[in-house]
Scaffold this motif. Structure first.
Motif, PDB file in Angstrom:
ATOM      1  N   SER A   1       0.827  -1.220   0.000  1.00  0.00           N
ATOM      2  CA  SER A   1       0.000   0.000   0.000  1.00  0.00           C
ATOM      3  C   SER A   1       0.858   1.267   0.000  1.00  0.00           C
ATOM      4  O   SER A   1       0.354   2.345  -0.308  1.00  0.00           O
ATOM      5  CB  SER A   1      -0.938  -0.005   1.212  1.00  0.00           C
ATOM      6  N   ASP A   2       2.160   1.125   0.347  1.00  0.00           N
ATOM      7  CA  ASP A   2       3.058   2.284   0.292  1.00  0.00           C
ATOM      8  C   ASP A   2       3.526   2.583  -1.129  1.00  0.00           C
ATOM      9  O   ASP A   2       4.099   3.637  -1.381  1.00  0.00           O
ATOM     10  CB  ASP A   2       4.318   2.030   1.134  1.00  0.00           C
ATOM     11  N   THR A   3       3.346   1.644  -2.046  1.00  0.00           N
ATOM     12  CA  THR A   3       3.899   1.823  -3.388  1.00  0.00           C
ATOM     13  C   THR A   3       2.858   2.472  -4.290  1.00  0.00           C
ATOM     14  O   THR A   3       1.666   2.493  -3.973  1.00  0.00           O
ATOM     15  CB  THR A   3       4.360   0.484  -4.009  1.00  0.00           C
ATOM     16  N   ASP A   4       3.350   2.977  -5.404  1.00  0.00           N
ATOM     17  CA  ASP A   4       2.477   3.756  -6.275  1.00  0.00           C
ATOM     18  C   ASP A   4       3.005   3.613  -7.705  1.00  0.00           C
ATOM     19  O   ASP A   4       4.108   3.109  -7.920  1.00  0.00           O
ATOM     20  CB  ASP A   4       2.550   5.228  -5.815  1.00  0.00           C
ATOM     21  N   ALA A   5       2.198   4.069  -8.693  1.00  0.00           N
ATOM     22  CA  ALA A   5       2.675   4.055 -10.082  1.00  0.00           C
ATOM     23  C   ALA A   5       3.922   4.923 -10.216  1.00  0.00           C
ATOM     24  O   ALA A   5       4.826   4.627 -11.006  1.00  0.00           O
ATOM     25  CB  ALA A   5       1.572   4.543 -11.003  1.00  0.00           C
ATOM     26  N   LYS A   6       3.980   5.983  -9.437  1.00  0.00           N
ATOM     27  CA  LYS A   6       5.173   6.857  -9.456  1.00  0.00           C
ATOM     28  C   LYS A   6       6.216   6.273  -8.490  1.00  0.00           C
ATOM     29  O   LYS A   6       5.865   5.568  -7.545  1.00  0.00           O
ATOM     30  CB  LYS A   6       4.807   8.267  -8.973  1.00  0.00           C
ATOM     31  N   PRO A   7       7.492   6.575  -8.705  1.00  0.00           N
ATOM     32  CA  PRO A   7       8.514   6.113  -7.759  1.00  0.00           C
ATOM     33  C   PRO A   7       8.243   6.660  -6.354  1.00  0.00           C
ATOM     34  O   PRO A   7       7.816   7.810  -6.214  1.00  0.00           O
ATOM     35  CB  PRO A   7       9.821   6.678  -8.325  1.00  0.00           C
ATOM     36  N   VAL A   8       8.475   5.813  -5.331  1.00  0.00           N
ATOM     37  CA  VAL A   8       8.369   6.283  -3.945  1.00  0.00           C
ATOM     38  C   VAL A   8       9.656   5.921  -3.208  1.00  0.00           C
ATOM     39  O   VAL A   8      10.300   4.917  -3.518  1.00  0.00           O
ATOM     40  CB  VAL A   8       7.178   5.657  -3.189  1.00  0.00           C
ATOM     41  N   GLU A   9       9.996   6.767  -2.254  1.00  0.00           N
ATOM     42  CA  GLU A   9      11.213   6.516  -1.483  1.00  0.00           C
ATOM     43  C   GLU A   9      10.819   6.049  -0.087  1.00  0.00           C
ATOM     44  O   GLU A   9       9.944   6.633   0.537  1.00  0.00           O
ATOM     45  CB  GLU A   9      12.030   7.809  -1.408  1.00  0.00           C
ATOM     46  N   LEU A  10      11.440   4.950   0.361  1.00  0.00           N
ATOM     47  CA  LEU A  10      11.124   4.400   1.687  1.00  0.00           C
ATOM     48  C   LEU A  10      12.404   4.368   2.526  1.00  0.00           C
ATOM     49  O   LEU A  10      13.509   4.241   1.994  1.00  0.00           O
ATOM     50  CB  LEU A  10      10.582   2.970   1.553  1.00  0.00           C
ATOM     51  N   ALA A  11      12.233   4.450   3.834  1.00  0.00           N
ATOM     52  CA  ALA A  11      13.375   4.310   4.746  1.00  0.00           C
ATOM     53  C   ALA A  11      13.702   2.826   4.903  1.00  0.00           C
ATOM     54  O   ALA A  11      12.785   2.002   4.989  1.00  0.00           O
ATOM     55  CB  ALA A  11      13.007   4.904   6.103  1.00  0.00           C
ATOM     56  N   VAL A  12      14.982   2.486   4.921  1.00  0.00           N
ATOM     57  CA  VAL A  12      15.388   1.096   5.176  1.00  0.00           C
ATOM     58  C   VAL A  12      15.685   0.997   6.673  1.00  0.00           C
ATOM     59  O   VAL A  12      16.639   1.594   7.165  1.00  0.00           O
ATOM     60  CB  VAL A  12      16.628   0.705   4.343  1.00  0.00           C
ATOM     61  N   VAL A  13      14.822   0.259   7.398  1.00  0.00           N
ATOM     62  CA  VAL A  13      14.903   0.304   8.871  1.00  0.00           C
ATOM     63  C   VAL A  13      15.417  -1.006   9.474  1.00  0.00           C
ATOM     64  O   VAL A  13      15.432  -1.147  10.686  1.00  0.00           O
ATOM     65  CB  VAL A  13      13.524   0.638   9.484  1.00  0.00           C
ATOM     66  N   GLY A  14      15.838  -1.949   8.637  1.00  0.00           N
ATOM     67  CA  GLY A  14      16.347  -3.194   9.209  1.00  0.00           C
ATOM     68  C   GLY A  14      16.879  -4.091   8.113  1.00  0.00           C
ATOM     69  O   GLY A  14      16.790  -3.772   6.919  1.00  0.00           O
ATOM     70  N   ARG A  15      17.424  -5.230   8.569  1.00  0.00           N
ATOM     71  CA  ARG A  15      18.066  -6.173   7.653  1.00  0.00           C
ATOM     72  C   ARG A  15      17.767  -7.566   8.181  1.00  0.00           C
ATOM     73  O   ARG A  15      18.052  -7.861   9.354  1.00  0.00           O
ATOM     74  CB  ARG A  15      19.567  -5.864   7.708  1.00  0.00           C
ATOM     75  N   ILE A  16      17.142  -8.404   7.337  1.00  0.00           N
ATOM     76  CA  ILE A  16      16.742  -9.746   7.794  1.00  0.00           C
ATOM     77  C   ILE A  16      17.437 -10.791   6.924  1.00  0.00           C
ATOM     78  O   ILE A  16      17.214 -10.847   5.717  1.00  0.00           O
ATOM     79  CB  ILE A  16      15.205  -9.952   7.695  1.00  0.00           C
TER      80      ILE A  16
ATOM     81  N   ARG B   1      18.090   4.738   2.406  1.00  0.00           N
ATOM     82  CA  ARG B   1      16.862   5.016   1.656  1.00  0.00           C
ATOM     83  C   ARG B   1      16.829   4.089   0.437  1.00  0.00           C
ATOM     84  O   ARG B   1      17.873   3.729  -0.107  1.00  0.00           O
ATOM     85  CB  ARG B   1      16.834   6.471   1.120  1.00  0.00           C
ATOM     86  N   VAL B   2      15.633   3.730   0.020  1.00  0.00           N
ATOM     87  CA  VAL B   2      15.501   2.906  -1.179  1.00  0.00           C
ATOM     88  C   VAL B   2      14.327   3.454  -1.991  1.00  0.00           C
ATOM     89  O   VAL B   2      13.307   3.857  -1.423  1.00  0.00           O
ATOM     90  CB  VAL B   2      15.308   1.410  -0.819  1.00  0.00           C
ATOM     91  N   THR B   3      14.520   3.509  -3.325  1.00  0.00           N
ATOM     92  CA  THR B   3      13.456   4.022  -4.183  1.00  0.00           C
ATOM     93  C   THR B   3      12.821   2.851  -4.936  1.00  0.00           C
ATOM     94  O   THR B   3      13.518   2.075  -5.608  1.00  0.00           O
ATOM     95  CB  THR B   3      14.012   5.052  -5.183  1.00  0.00           C
ATOM     96  N   ILE B   4      11.501   2.739  -4.767  1.00  0.00           N
ATOM     97  CA  ILE B   4      10.730   1.694  -5.455  1.00  0.00           C
ATOM     98  C   ILE B   4      10.140   2.352  -6.696  1.00  0.00           C
ATOM     99  O   ILE B   4       9.473   3.373  -6.602  1.00  0.00           O
ATOM    100  CB  ILE B   4       9.588   1.166  -4.565  1.00  0.00           C
ATOM    101  N   ARG B   5      10.359   1.729  -7.861  1.00  0.00           N
ATOM    102  CA  ARG B   5      10.059   2.447  -9.101  1.00  0.00           C
ATOM    103  C   ARG B   5       8.611   2.358  -9.556  1.00  0.00           C
ATOM    104  O   ARG B   5       8.185   3.119 -10.399  1.00  0.00           O
ATOM    105  CB  ARG B   5      10.989   1.954 -10.205  1.00  0.00           C
ATOM    106  N   GLY B   6       7.860   1.409  -9.027  1.00  0.00           N
ATOM    107  CA  GLY B   6       6.476   1.290  -9.512  1.00  0.00           C
ATOM    108  C   GLY B   6       5.609   0.597  -8.485  1.00  0.00           C
ATOM    109  O   GLY B   6       6.062   0.282  -7.381  1.00  0.00           O
TER     110      GLY B   6
END
Ligand code: AMP
Ligand code: MG
Length: 404
Positions: A59-74, A117-122
């Motif tokens: 639900s955080d993603t969109d047709a436009k690129p969105v930038e999300l915080a990277v808060v952990g590593r699994i 930070r990570v950018t999701i493209r779509g």
């Protein structure tokens, strides 16, 4: 004279699955399950990633690129340290559990990562690259039923479910006795009128290929006392007995008399087939005995048609028949005479399916016809199958490319 089906029905109605034993799962390979394999766990136990990438909330993603915080590593083998909140992502690796809150994975090749930070493209679909909990099996699922065959995949499944041992049917111990004055056994010098003993070895090998355990009773001369003595041993110490030769109507054909003397009840002795015909079947208590004809091809083919299914039934197997397929005759295949023919054929796959060709001379003493054979073409009496016509074939071995 009985048909093959009547004879087989008579045999199968008189044999029963043997007892049950518990064995290590590696020793269960090639055997038959005597209990259901019930899943004791849900596999996988939690939703996990099928890719190296980033766990996100779709639900955080969109047709436009969105930038999300990277808060952990699994990493695989570790649990996520916390829940994923809106606007967040976590670095995740294949097989690692999804954090609470995440419902999709974005493969690493589809993002631009910079610092934390990570950018999701779509837009990302919910469930993308997620293996849901229980996608393989769920607690309580019956994964393999009793009577099922244990192959490599079943061994892997047993290990996955935490079974180190499993209950299987006992393997039948099958005594093999060859008879005939003319036989010189392996390792002995044949006399001037002697021939090598083939059948003890081909039959022991067929017993092993059928999932059972052979016991070699050697060669008995054509003498009633000698045959009776060994037959008695076989009928008291093994789960089944197979004899070769001495079952026709010649005066030195003493096997049937030896069987009766040893307390076996004989149920049949002639079947309308070629090769074969003089086959004897009897029982002593629950133990079956098969008197097979002496010609090496006849012995092998009658083993295939009658002994193998009986042994599979004793092993508890649900499926006891070989696979059959419909092939196309690549040359005329004739069965003159009044008995059903089991002709040795090679099978070759081409654009139209399988083509069958005779292995050459079909004499019942020509073992090479079995060496070359992929299967047995089943041909009705007095029948000539023309090239191009269909023919039913019992498949005897895995149809891998061969070099012969
Ligand atoms: P019989 O049923 O005793 O008349 O045997 C039929 C044919 O099979 C004869 O030619 C025998 O020599 C041959 N034969 C019998 N037993 C064996 C054996 N164990 N190995 C190879 N050939 C055999
Ligand atoms: Mg003989």
């Amino acid at each position: 004279m009985l048909t093959v089906e009547e004879a087989l029905e008579g045999i199968l109605s008189r044999v029963e699955p043997l007892g049950i034993e518990r064995v290590e799962i590696m020793a269960a390979l090639g055997r038959v399950l005597a209990e259901p394999i019930v899943s004791r766990a849900t596999i996988p136990p939690w939703a996990n990633s099928s890719m190296d990438g980033y766990a996100v909330r779709s639900s955080d993603t969109d047709a436009k690129p969105v930038e999300l915080a990277v808060v952990g590593r699994i990493i695989a083998g570790a649990m996520p340290s916390r829940t994923l909140a809106a606007g967040e992502s976590m670095r995740i690796f294949t097989g690692a559990p999804l954090p609470e809150g995440a419902d999709a994975i974005v493969p690493q090749e589809d993002v631009t990562a910079e610092g934390d930070r990570v950018t999701i493209r779509g837009r990302v679909a919910s469930g993308a690259y997620v293996r849901p909990a229980g996608e393989d099996v769920r607690t309580g699922d019956v994964v393999v039923r009793p009577g099922g065959f244990i192959g490599a995949a079943e061994v892997g499944l047993l290990a996955t479910l935490g079974y180190s041992q499993v209950r299987v049917h006992r393997r039948p111990r099958v005594a093999i006795l060859s008879t005939g004055n003319e036989l010189a056994d392996l390792g002995t010098q044949p006399g001037p009128a002697q021939i090598p003993n083939t059948n003890t070895y081909s039959l022991m090998a067929q017993v092993i290929e059928a999932g059972a355990e052979p016991v070699n009773l050697g060669v008995a001369p054509d003498e009633l006392d000698a045959i009776t003595e060994r037959v008695r041993w076989g009928l008291t110490s093994a789960d089944a007995l197979v004899t070769s030769a001495g079952v026709s109507v010649g005066e030195l054909d003493l096997v049937r008399e030896a069987l009766e003397r040893s307390g076996a009840a004989l149920h049949l002795w002639q079947v309308s087939m070629r090769p074969g015909k003089p086959i004897t079947f009897g029982t002593r208590g629950t133990r079956p005995v098969f008197g097979l004809p002496g010609n090496p091809v006849s012995a092998m083919v009658t083993f295939e048609l009658f002994v193998r299914p009986a042994l599979r039934r004793m092993e508890g197997a649900h499926v006891i028949d070989r696979p059959r397929l419909r092939a196309r005759a690549l040359e005329p295949i004739a069965n003159p005479g009044s008995r059903r023919g089991y002709l040795r054929v090679t099978l070759r796959e081409d654009a139209q399916g399988y083509g069958a060709r005779l292995t050459g001379d079909q004499g019942s003493a020509i073992l090479r016809s079995m060496v070359l054979a992929d299967g047995l073409a089943v041909v009705a009496p007095d029948t000539k199958i023309a090239a191009g016509e269909p023919v039913d074939v019992i498949v005897l071995r895995s149809l891998e490319p061969r070099t012969r």
